[in-house]
Structures are given as C-alpha cells and as structure tokens.
Design a protein around this motif. Structure first.
Motif, PDB file in Angstrom:
ATOM      1  N   GLY A   1      51.670   7.403   7.515  1.00 52.97           N
ATOM      2  CA  GLY A   1      50.537   6.457   6.754  1.00 52.97           C
ATOM      3  C   GLY A   1      50.429   6.714   5.142  1.00 52.97           C
ATOM      4  N   GLY A   2      50.645   7.907   4.988  1.00 44.19           N
ATOM      5  CA  GLY A   2      50.731   8.338   3.670  1.00 44.19           C
ATOM      6  C   GLY A   2      49.154   9.094   3.343  1.00 44.19           C
ATOM      7  N   PHE A   3      48.762   9.557   4.340  1.00 44.38           N
ATOM      8  CA  PHE A   3      47.348  10.138   4.211  1.00 44.38           C
ATOM      9  C   PHE A   3      47.391  11.656   4.030  1.00 44.38           C
ATOM     10  CE2 PHE A   3      46.400   6.659   7.026  1.00 44.38           C
ATOM     11  CZ  PHE A   3      45.297   6.093   6.470  1.00 44.38           C
ATOM     12  N   ASP A   4      46.548  12.341   3.105  1.00 43.47           N
ATOM     13  CA  ASP A   4      46.563  13.704   2.531  1.00 43.47           C
ATOM     14  C   ASP A   4      46.023  14.485   3.815  1.00 43.47           C
ATOM     15  OD1 ASP A   4      46.500  15.940   1.560  1.00 43.47           O
ATOM     16  OD2 ASP A   4      45.253  15.387  -0.204  1.00 43.47           O
ATOM     17  N   LEU A   5      46.978  14.960   4.511  1.00 45.00           N
ATOM     18  CA  LEU A   5      46.553  15.688   5.974  1.00 45.00           C
ATOM     19  C   LEU A   5      46.179  17.041   5.356  1.00 45.00           C
ATOM     20  CD1 LEU A   5      45.939  15.442   8.932  1.00 45.00           C
ATOM     21  CD2 LEU A   5      48.464  15.909   9.207  1.00 45.00           C
ATOM     22  N   ILE A   6      45.218  17.768   5.083  1.00 49.92           N
ATOM     23  CA  ILE A   6      45.034  18.886   4.669  1.00 49.92           C
ATOM     24  C   ILE A   6      45.268  20.195   5.631  1.00 49.92           C
ATOM     25  CG2 ILE A   6      43.533  18.070   3.022  1.00 49.92           C
ATOM     26  CD1 ILE A   6      41.142  19.109   4.295  1.00 49.92           C
ATOM     27  N   GLU A   7      45.396  21.288   5.287  1.00 43.65           N
ATOM     28  CA  GLU A   7      45.827  22.454   6.253  1.00 43.65           C
ATOM     29  C   GLU A   7      44.394  22.842   6.886  1.00 43.65           C
ATOM     30  OE1 GLU A   7      46.741  22.065   3.310  1.00 43.65           O
ATOM     31  OE2 GLU A   7      49.075  22.362   3.097  1.00 43.65           O
ATOM     32  N   ARG A   8      43.975  22.112   7.781  1.00 47.72           N
ATOM     33  CA  ARG A   8      42.930  22.429   8.754  1.00 47.72           C
ATOM     34  C   ARG A   8      42.820  21.691  10.245  1.00 47.72           C
ATOM     35  NH1 ARG A   8      37.061  21.032   5.971  1.00 47.72           N
ATOM     36  NH2 ARG A   8      38.180  21.886   4.200  1.00 47.72           N
TER      37      ARG A   8
ATOM     38  N   GLN B   1      40.483  21.758  13.828  1.00 39.98           N
ATOM     39  CA  GLN B   1      39.565  22.242  14.885  1.00 39.98           C
ATOM     40  C   GLN B   1      39.656  21.607  16.089  1.00 39.98           C
ATOM     41  OE1 GLN B   1      35.710  21.873  13.131  1.00 39.98           O
ATOM     42  NE2 GLN B   1      36.169  23.405  11.194  1.00 39.98           N
ATOM     43  N   GLY B   2      40.307  22.244  17.104  1.00 37.36           N
ATOM     44  CA  GLY B   2      40.507  21.678  18.428  1.00 37.36           C
ATOM     45  C   GLY B   2      41.473  20.693  18.235  1.00 37.36           C
ATOM     46  N   ASN B   3      41.330  19.321  18.640  1.00 39.31           N
ATOM     47  CA  ASN B   3      42.149  18.452  18.479  1.00 39.31           C
ATOM     48  C   ASN B   3      41.918  17.207  17.405  1.00 39.31           C
ATOM     49  OD1 ASN B   3      43.763  18.828  20.823  1.00 39.31           O
ATOM     50  ND2 ASN B   3      42.158  17.761  22.214  1.00 39.31           N
ATOM     51  N   ASP B   4      40.995  17.983  16.363  1.00 39.07           N
ATOM     52  CA  ASP B   4      40.541  17.090  15.287  1.00 39.07           C
ATOM     53  C   ASP B   4      41.451  17.754  14.195  1.00 39.07           C
ATOM     54  OD1 ASP B   4      38.747  16.147  16.657  1.00 39.07           O
ATOM     55  OD2 ASP B   4      36.848  16.982  15.898  1.00 39.07           O
ATOM     56  N   LEU B   5      42.019  16.742  13.152  1.00 34.13           N
ATOM     57  CA  LEU B   5      42.808  17.108  12.161  1.00 34.13           C
ATOM     58  C   LEU B   5      41.624  16.566  10.965  1.00 34.13           C
ATOM     59  CD1 LEU B   5      46.224  15.889  12.938  1.00 34.13           C
ATOM     60  CD2 LEU B   5      45.379  18.505  12.804  1.00 34.13           C
ATOM     61  N   PHE B   6      42.184  16.847   9.606  1.00 30.02           N
ATOM     62  CA  PHE B   6      41.253  16.651   8.396  1.00 30.02           C
ATOM     63  C   PHE B   6      41.797  16.114   7.429  1.00 30.02           C
ATOM     64  CE2 PHE B   6      39.095  19.619  10.757  1.00 30.02           C
ATOM     65  CZ  PHE B   6      37.516  19.400  10.790  1.00 30.02           C
ATOM     66  N   VAL B   7      41.425  14.929   6.895  1.00 32.24           N
ATOM     67  CA  VAL B   7      42.162  13.924   5.895  1.00 32.24           C
ATOM     68  C   VAL B   7      41.299  13.896   4.692  1.00 32.24           C
ATOM     69  CG1 VAL B   7      42.916  11.564   5.294  1.00 32.24           C
ATOM     70  CG2 VAL B   7      43.539  12.776   7.261  1.00 32.24           C
ATOM     71  N   MET B   8      41.955  14.134   3.411  1.00 27.44           N
ATOM     72  CA  MET B   8      41.246  13.890   2.201  1.00 27.44           C
ATOM     73  C   MET B   8      41.451  12.620   1.602  1.00 27.44           C
ATOM     74  SD  MET B   8      41.187  16.407  -1.301  1.00 27.44           S
ATOM     75  CE  MET B   8      40.648  18.033  -0.185  1.00 27.44           C
ATOM     76  N   GLY B   9      40.344  12.200   1.072  1.00 32.19           N
ATOM     77  CA  GLY B   9      40.768  10.765   0.584  1.00 32.19           C
ATOM     78  C   GLY B   9      39.473  10.003  -0.333  1.00 32.19           C
ATOM     79  N   ASP B  10      38.928   8.793  -0.344  1.00 34.34           N
ATOM     80  CA  ASP B  10      38.035   8.378  -0.580  1.00 34.34           C
ATOM     81  C   ASP B  10      37.339   7.380   0.341  1.00 34.34           C
ATOM     82  OD1 ASP B  10      39.367   5.923  -0.916  1.00 34.34           O
ATOM     83  OD2 ASP B  10      39.578   5.900  -2.925  1.00 34.34           O
ATOM     84  N   PRO B  11      36.194   6.611  -0.193  1.00 36.43           N
ATOM     85  CA  PRO B  11      35.568   5.804   0.793  1.00 36.43           C
ATOM     86  C   PRO B  11      36.476   4.887   1.387  1.00 36.43           C
ATOM     87  CG  PRO B  11      33.926   6.133  -1.097  1.00 36.43           C
ATOM     88  CD  PRO B  11      35.383   6.837  -1.383  1.00 36.43           C
ATOM     89  N   ALA B  12      37.411   4.277   0.793  1.00 34.34           N
ATOM     90  CA  ALA B  12      38.286   3.318   1.244  1.00 34.34           C
ATOM     91  C   ALA B  12      39.261   3.800   2.222  1.00 34.34           C
ATOM     92  CB  ALA B  12      39.110   2.647   0.178  1.00 34.34           C
ATOM     93  N   THR B  13      39.639   5.235   2.134  1.00 33.04           N
ATOM     94  CA  THR B  13      40.527   5.625   3.131  1.00 33.04           C
ATOM     95  C   THR B  13      40.144   5.618   4.581  1.00 33.04           C
ATOM     96  OG1 THR B  13      41.006   7.555   1.346  1.00 33.04           O
ATOM     97  CG2 THR B  13      41.523   8.084   3.723  1.00 33.04           C
ATOM     98  N   ALA B  14      38.805   5.493   4.872  1.00 33.32           N
ATOM     99  CA  ALA B  14      38.220   5.363   6.310  1.00 33.32           C
ATOM    100  C   ALA B  14      38.560   3.993   6.925  1.00 33.32           C
ATOM    101  CB  ALA B  14      36.828   5.465   6.476  1.00 33.32           C
ATOM    102  N   ASN B  15      38.778   2.987   6.127  1.00 29.76           N
ATOM    103  CA  ASN B  15      39.430   1.863   6.572  1.00 29.76           C
ATOM    104  C   ASN B  15      40.787   1.875   7.077  1.00 29.76           C
ATOM    105  OD1 ASN B  15      37.036   0.474   6.381  1.00 29.76           O
ATOM    106  ND2 ASN B  15      37.268  -0.329   4.264  1.00 29.76           N
ATOM    107  N   GLY B  16      41.651   2.654   6.202  1.00 28.39           N
ATOM    108  CA  GLY B  16      43.014   2.545   6.503  1.00 28.39           C
ATOM    109  C   GLY B  16      43.193   3.463   7.732  1.00 28.39           C
ATOM    110  N   LEU B  17      42.212   4.464   7.932  1.00 36.62           N
ATOM    111  CA  LEU B  17      42.394   5.348   9.200  1.00 36.62           C
ATOM    112  C   LEU B  17      41.917   4.460  10.498  1.00 36.62           C
ATOM    113  CD1 LEU B  17      40.879   8.780   7.949  1.00 36.62           C
ATOM    114  CD2 LEU B  17      42.967   8.293   8.697  1.00 36.62           C
TER     115      LEU B  17
END
Length: 466
Positions: free
Chosen positions: A63-70, A72-88
């Motif tokens: 999907g083109g998201f900046d999946l950062i190296e982090r 926690q359990g089954n949770d991944l982390f993405v860096m973006g801006d407020p509009a990134t939430a809608n894409g997710l």
C-alpha cells in the motif's frame, strides 16, 4: 517520544534543489499531494496498526506505507500524516495515533552550519559525515600501529559527478605484518560492523563511533579489548550511506528522516514520498521478494535491479576482498563449513531485535541455522532483545546486507536493531543525544565485544555461550 520532539523534513526537497526531474506519485493509499500549510509546518503521526496475520505486513508495504522497524506483539507501526489514517482504514486496518508532532515543511530555510572536523554535529550532538570521516583519519593518525583507513568506493552522487562522497572503512587491530590487507586469506579472523545504511537511524553511527574509540583507547588498559585487538581484525563502516546521511544532517536540529540513498534517477516524489533506493532491499540475494516495493517513492524501493546502487556494489566488493567464499552451495539450505571464520553485524534501529538469515523468508532456514540461532540468542540475552529470523519476530525483508554476506560468502551475519526495550524514553530514529552514552552504548558495548570474540569460530558457538 518522551524527552524529545520528533521532527522530520521531506527529503525530496533537499535533492530537488539539486536537479529538476519529472514527478512520480507514490501509492494513492499512502501518499497524496497536499498543499503547503501556511504556517510552514506540517503534522507527522506515528500510528499503531493492529494486524491479524503475517500477510498484513506485506499488505501495508504494498500500500506504500512507511512501515517503520518497530513491533509490539501483533501491532506494527506506520509513519505518516493525519491523512494516512484514512488510507490505513481503507485497507481494513484500525490505526491509533501514538505520536503526533509538528515538522517544518521541506522548503523552510535552515540556518547555515559550520562544516568539517570531528566536532561537526547536528541535532544535539549527532556526528555528520564530515565528522565521521575526520574521526577515522584522526584515529589512524593517532594510532598508526592499530588503525588503517580504506576508501572502498564512491556514493551515487559522487559517481554522477554531483558532489557526493567517498565510501570509507577503518581496520582496527594491533598491527602485525600483513594485517588489514585487502586479501581474504588473512592471518587473523575478521569482525565487520556497519551502520547507517538507513541514513535516518542515527544511533547506529554513534555506536560505531564509540566502538572505534573503545578498541583504540582501551587497548593496553582493558584485558578483553587488548586480547581482542591482538587476535582479531575489526573492520568498521560507520556511514554506509553517506549521501543519505548528508540529507539527514541538512535538517540541523530538525533532521530530515531520509532512509534511502540519493538516487533520483527515477524522478522526484510528491506528497510524503522520498527519492532514493533502499540499500537494504537492493542487495543481490533474494532480490524482489517479500518486504520490498517496486514503487520508486516507497521507503523500501528495491531499485531498478539487484545491486544497482554503487554503495552496495562497492560494499560487496569490499566484503569479497576480506572474506573467502566458503559457502559453495547455492541452495538456501546449503551450509557454510563449521570451520568458517569471520562475523558481520549490520546495525539498524529501533526494533530492539537481533535478526539472522534468512531475513527474506522466515519459512526457510539456512544450513547453519542452529549455530546462528545460538549466536543470536546470546546477543539477545546481552541486549535484552528478541532474536530470530526477521519474519518470525518483525517482518520478512528481502535484499538485505546480512542475507547477502551469508549467501555469497558463508559469513555468519546478523542485524541488530538497536532500540529502547526498557522504556527509557530513547525510542525512535532521533532520540535525545544523551541516550547514546547513558543507555545505548552500555547495552551495545558488551554485545559487540561478545560478537567480535566469536569471529574465530562462529559456527561452533553453543546455545549456552562459549
């Protein structure tokens, strides 16, 4: 991020100032063109993204998201801006914002900083490329019996005649005749440490700096360091991606979070995209597999071809001059001989993990899996980090440096993701500089010492240590 404001700047603007090229648009889900805020700032957000199966990581990457190296359990982390939430959400995820900060827009002018010298720093103390290279020369000058600097290639920008940098390494050992020669038939075993292949991972370069100083300044004082320097060659590439680090440092106290190199041959990037090739997805082993993107503006763009980038071809050339190719089989399960010497670690941040081959695919295992897991497990105990193949504890990532060195040479190879596993407020790519001496180095020094001590016979390591 406690104790520090996370500030990022779009790296594309730095290179756009160098050349004007036709724009490229990243995935519409992750990146959209947005007007420049009148305030001259924009909002950056780190999202926690719960996942349900291993395929979700690749879904985010595709999907083109900046999946950062982090993780926690089954949770991944993405860096973006407020509009990134809608894409997710459109991809079916339920993101939660965990860090929200303001950053200057790309064209905001920066104060001019001084250039050059071992004291040249940014963002509270982080060393520039100029400082790192001056440091290498200073160490070699002050300790000619223990250090030798080697120039092994040119960066992408330098190859194109657009500035750029030489690529430099340093060899550290108590010199005897023939030591530090570019010859795989070395008398001493070799331990290799590399850092900042991902430019924005600032802690990694600082760790290499301290490792170099420890080996030279503690020789003759610390019995373990003295024995190591007498018996082993330590090779260090503190800045694997100097063009990228130059982009990071141009932000001054607000580092540009450039991950990739400065290769803009595919054009410029709009929105939140970033020019360059991810050097840790470009190596010619399992190239094009999981954890990569063919989108040039993605943070994990694999490049137009395997080993397309001069930073990688030069580094691989250096490896071939330092280590014999002892893994003669070509199958994924073909082992290196148990008598093989040498060890390599690539430093990253900030997942708090020790990763071992194959990082490209966790469903297949190397022919030296037991020994690599024993080594990784010991490094994990020392650091307090999880250890395993990338897809077992983080996500699969193809085309990486440590997979290449194991694949092509049979070298015992690892990634250490330096991170804050203790809740010390030192997480992220640009933690408070004070974290380097107060937290990270006390954790990493014994780990690197242990790893270097295994270089003579890494595949004979037992799970309980040697």
């Amino acid at each position: 991020m406690p104790g520090k404001t996370l500030v990022t700047t779009a790296a594309a603007a730095v290179v756009v100032a160098l050349t004007a090229l036709s724009p490229l648009t990243p995935s519409a889900l992750a990146h959209t063109s947005r007007p420049t805020p009148a305030s001259g700032e924009r909002t950056m957000v780190v999202y926690r993204v719960p996942t349900h199966d291993r395929g979700d990581a690749q879904k985010l990457i595709s999907g083109g998201f900046d999946l950062i190296e982090r993780r926690q359990g089954n949770d991944l982390f993405v860096m973006g801006d407020p509009a990134t939430a809608n894409g997710l959400r459109r991809l079916g995820f339920a993101p939660t914002a965990v860090e929200t900060t303001r950053q200057p827009v790309a064209h905001e002018p920066r104060p001019t900083r001084s250039k050059g010298g071992v004291d040249d720093t940014y963002d509270g103390g982080y060393y520039t490329v100029d400082a790192h290279y001056a440091h290498l020369d200073q160490v070699a000058s002050e300790h000619p019996d223990m250090a030798k600097v080697v120039t092994y290639g040119k960066s992408w920008l330098k190859e194109k005649g657009r500035g750029g940098r030489d690529l430099k390494a340093i060899c550290l050992t108590k010199m005897k005749k023939g030591d530090c020669a570019l010859d795989p038939k070395s008398a001493k075993p070799r331990f290799f440490l590399m850092s900042q292949i991902h430019a924005r991972e600032l802690t990694t370069g600082e760790t290499s700096w301290r490792w170099i100083d420890t080996l030279t300044k503690d020789y003759g004082k610390d019995p373990k360091i003295t024995a190591l320097m007498d018996s082993t060659e330590m090779w260090v590439v503190p800045i694997t991606n100097p063009d990228g680090v130059d982009i990071v440092a141009q932000g001054g106290d607000h580092p540009v979070l450039q991950r990739k190199n400065a290769d803009d041959a595919q054009g410029t990037c709009s929105g939140d995209g970033q020019i360059g090739v991810d050097l840790n997805r470009n190596a010619g082993t399992h190239w094009g597999g999981e954890g990569t993107s063919t989108e040039p503006c993605s943070e994990i763009y694999l490049g137009p071809g395997a080993d397309s980038e001069p930073e990688n071809t030069a580094l691989e050339g250096l490896f071939r001059k330092l280590y014999p190719a002892v893994r003669t089989g070509t199958g994924d399960s073909d082992p290196a001989p148990a008598t093989a010497k040498g060890m390599m670690i690539s430093l990253h941040s900030d997942a708090s993990m020790v990763l071992l081959p194959w990082e490209a695919d966790h469903t297949i295992h190397t022919g030296n899996d037991a020994a690599l897991r024993a080594l990784g497990g010991q490094l994990g105990k020392i650091t307090g980090y999880k250890s395993g193949q990338a897809g077992e504890i983080l996500y699969d990532a193809s085309g990486g440096s440590d997979d290449w060195t194991y694949d092509k040479l049979g070298l015992a190879s690892f990634t250490i993701e330096i991170g804050d596993s203790d809740g010390r407020g030192c997480d992220g790519f640009t933690p408070d500089y004070s974290c380097q001496d107060s937290y990270f180095w006390p954790k990493m020094k014994p780990a690197l010492l242990y790893a270097a001590q295994q270089a003579a016979a890494p595949y004979k390591t037992k799970s309980q240590g040697r």
